[in-house]
Enzyme design. Structure first.
Site, PDB file in Angstrom:
ATOM      1  N   SER A 114       0.978  -1.218   0.041  1.00 40.33           N
ATOM      2  CA  SER A 114      -0.059   0.020  -0.101  1.00 40.33           C
ATOM      3  C   SER A 114       0.657   1.230   0.058  1.00 40.33           C
ATOM      4  O   SER A 114       0.185   2.533  -0.110  1.00 40.33           O
ATOM      5  CB  SER A 114      -0.902  -0.150   1.011  1.00 40.33           C
ATOM      6  OG  SER A 114      -2.033  -1.013   0.953  1.00 40.33           O
ATOM      7  N   TYR A 130     -10.532   2.325   5.921  1.00 37.77           N
ATOM      8  CA  TYR A 130      -9.505   2.038   4.862  1.00 37.77           C
ATOM      9  C   TYR A 130     -10.242   1.135   3.616  1.00 37.77           C
ATOM     10  O   TYR A 130     -10.808   0.089   4.276  1.00 37.77           O
ATOM     11  CB  TYR A 130      -8.309   1.590   5.402  1.00 37.77           C
ATOM     12  CG  TYR A 130      -7.175   1.344   4.765  1.00 37.77           C
ATOM     13  CD1 TYR A 130      -6.100   2.259   4.644  1.00 37.77           C
ATOM     14  CD2 TYR A 130      -6.816   0.163   3.922  1.00 37.77           C
ATOM     15  CE1 TYR A 130      -5.035   2.117   3.982  1.00 37.77           C
ATOM     16  CE2 TYR A 130      -5.795   0.221   3.210  1.00 37.77           C
ATOM     17  CZ  TYR A 130      -4.915   1.198   3.337  1.00 37.77           C
ATOM     18  OH  TYR A 130      -3.764   0.990   2.462  1.00 37.77           O
ATOM     19  N   SER A 131     -10.068   1.523   2.666  1.00 36.93           N
ATOM     20  CA  SER A 131     -10.584   0.633   1.568  1.00 36.93           C
ATOM     21  C   SER A 131      -9.634   0.703   0.310  1.00 36.93           C
ATOM     22  O   SER A 131      -9.650   1.834  -0.186  1.00 36.93           O
ATOM     23  CB  SER A 131     -12.138   1.239   1.125  1.00 36.93           C
ATOM     24  OG  SER A 131     -12.594   0.244   0.016  1.00 36.93           O
ATOM     25  N   ASN A 132      -9.384  -0.306  -0.061  1.00 37.74           N
ATOM     26  CA  ASN A 132      -8.348  -0.647  -1.335  1.00 37.74           C
ATOM     27  C   ASN A 132      -9.372   0.025  -2.500  1.00 37.74           C
ATOM     28  O   ASN A 132      -8.763   0.465  -3.502  1.00 37.74           O
ATOM     29  CB  ASN A 132      -7.880  -1.959  -1.487  1.00 37.74           C
ATOM     30  CG  ASN A 132      -6.791  -2.106  -0.427  1.00 37.74           C
ATOM     31  OD1 ASN A 132      -5.865  -1.576  -0.379  1.00 37.74           O
ATOM     32  ND2 ASN A 132      -6.822  -3.224   0.491  1.00 37.74           N
ATOM     33  N   GLY A 160       2.592  -0.943   4.288  1.00 34.12           N
ATOM     34  CA  GLY A 160       2.083  -1.927   3.194  1.00 34.12           C
ATOM     35  C   GLY A 160       2.263  -3.054   3.657  1.00 34.12           C
ATOM     36  O   GLY A 160       3.382  -3.506   4.009  1.00 34.12           O
TER      37      GLY A 160
END
Length: 346
Positions: free
Chosen positions: A44, A141-143, A278
């Site tokens: 990330s 949090y959202s990818n 990440g």
């Protein structure tokens, strides 16, 4: 259970000193040391690169932070008229994180590790689930947010986000070992391997997952880099080489969420630090810089036994509160077999 890892690699910088170290072995059960300057999947941390390009486009007048998703990418997710670019950058969109459905466990990952996914397919996974909250009313949090931002960059510029990151960030900064591999499954050049634990015939066994199709992460987490190059990128960003002062201030403003535009922002013993963590199958890392740019740490590890997070956070705290000169290497972030290597930059 004590924290342990197959290997760990780090670079710590102050104004006048650089320390690089590696602990452990490149392969589980092997003898070859993990390469100090090796390449690795940084997960990330990709989000800061994507966010920097988006903010540059805003500065060029080609995009607005308050533009809504319906204007640029209509019909991809429910409620797109209420979701702004800023919501996506700060994880305040409320959109479901597609990885929760796609990758609920290690066996699920192994089934799809070489599958190619398009960004539209990943967004469709998210769109099939209800939002966590109305846009702007919470933070989660959202990818999915960053998959959409990658698509947005292409819509605005006419080029894939990978090309924009290369043209705007990697080439100008000379980041020759930083890659956005697309669907290419291998880590090229010197690197150490990644493993995940899987239950087979009643016992836990390691599965080498160094090779994987990174399209499942895309603009949310596909980047491959080195500790030195990630430190160089964040130093350039915080130092004002990539954005105008007003744009950088926007990027650093968490607005009460703890998350700026593609940046985690936190206070550490009275010092403001910014960067990003990440992680992914077989790896966990972070890259953080003090706001004044005088102290940096980039650290990555291949966890195997226990949770290395407390040890990693301890090393982060130590690195970002050091004096101006690194007299001795910081405490090793994890317990790992093998030797420690260190060198210095002039």
């Amino acid at each position: 259970m004590a924290a342990g890892a197959v290997w760990a690699i780090a670079e710590v910088r102050t104004n006048s000193s650089v320390w690089r170290g590696a602990s452990g072995t490149a392969e589980l059960g092997g003898t070859r040391p993990a390469p100090v300057g090796g390449r690795y999947r940084a997960g990330s941390v990709t989000k800061t690169f994507v966010a920097t390009v988006v903010v540059q486009l805003v500065g060029e007048g080609r995009l607005g932070l308050d533009d809504n998703l319906q204007h640029w990418l209509p019909g991809l997710v429910p409620g797109d008229a209420a979701i702004t670019v800023r919501n996506l950058l700060q994880h305040t969109s409320g959109l479901y994180d597609y990885t929760a459905a796609l990758l609920p466990d290690n066996d699920s990952f192994l089934r799809i590790r070489f599958t190619t996914f398009t960004p539209s397919q990943l967004v469709a996974v998210a769109a099939a689930h209800p939002a966590a909250f109305p846009p702007g009313t919470g933070q989660a949090y959202s990818n999915t947010d960053y998959i959409l931002l990658g698509m947005l960059i292409e819509r605005v510029t006419g080029r894939p986000y990978r090309d924009e990151i290369r043209l705007r960030l990697l080439d100008p900064l000379g980041l020759r070992h930083t890659q956005l591999p697309g669907t290419f499954p291998l880590v090229t050049g010197p690197h150490a391997n990644l493993y995940i634990p899987v239950k087979r015939q009643g016992r836990i066994v390691p599965v080498d997952v160094t090779a994987m199709n990174p399209s499942m992460a895309g603009a949310a987490g596909e980047i491959i880099s080195t500790t030195a190059e990630l430190n160089r990128f964040y130093r350039a960003l915080i130092g004002g080489r990539l954005l105008r002062p007003s744009e950088l201030r926007d990027m650093l403003n968490p607005r009460g969420t703890g998350f700026g535009l593609g940046l985690e922002v936190a206070e550490l013993d009275g010092t403001t630090v910014v960067g990003h963590g990440g992680g992914g199958p077989g790896f966990l890392g972070l890259s953080f810089t003090s706001l004044d740019g005088t102290h940096q740490i980039t650290l990555t590890t291949a966890p195997w036994e226990g949770d290395p997070t407390p040890a990693m956070m301890a090393m982060l705290n130590t690195a970002l509160t050091l004096g101006d000169t690194i007299q001795t290497p910081p405490t090793q972030p994890t317990r790992a077999a093998g030797t420690t290597n260190k060198d210095r930059d002039q």
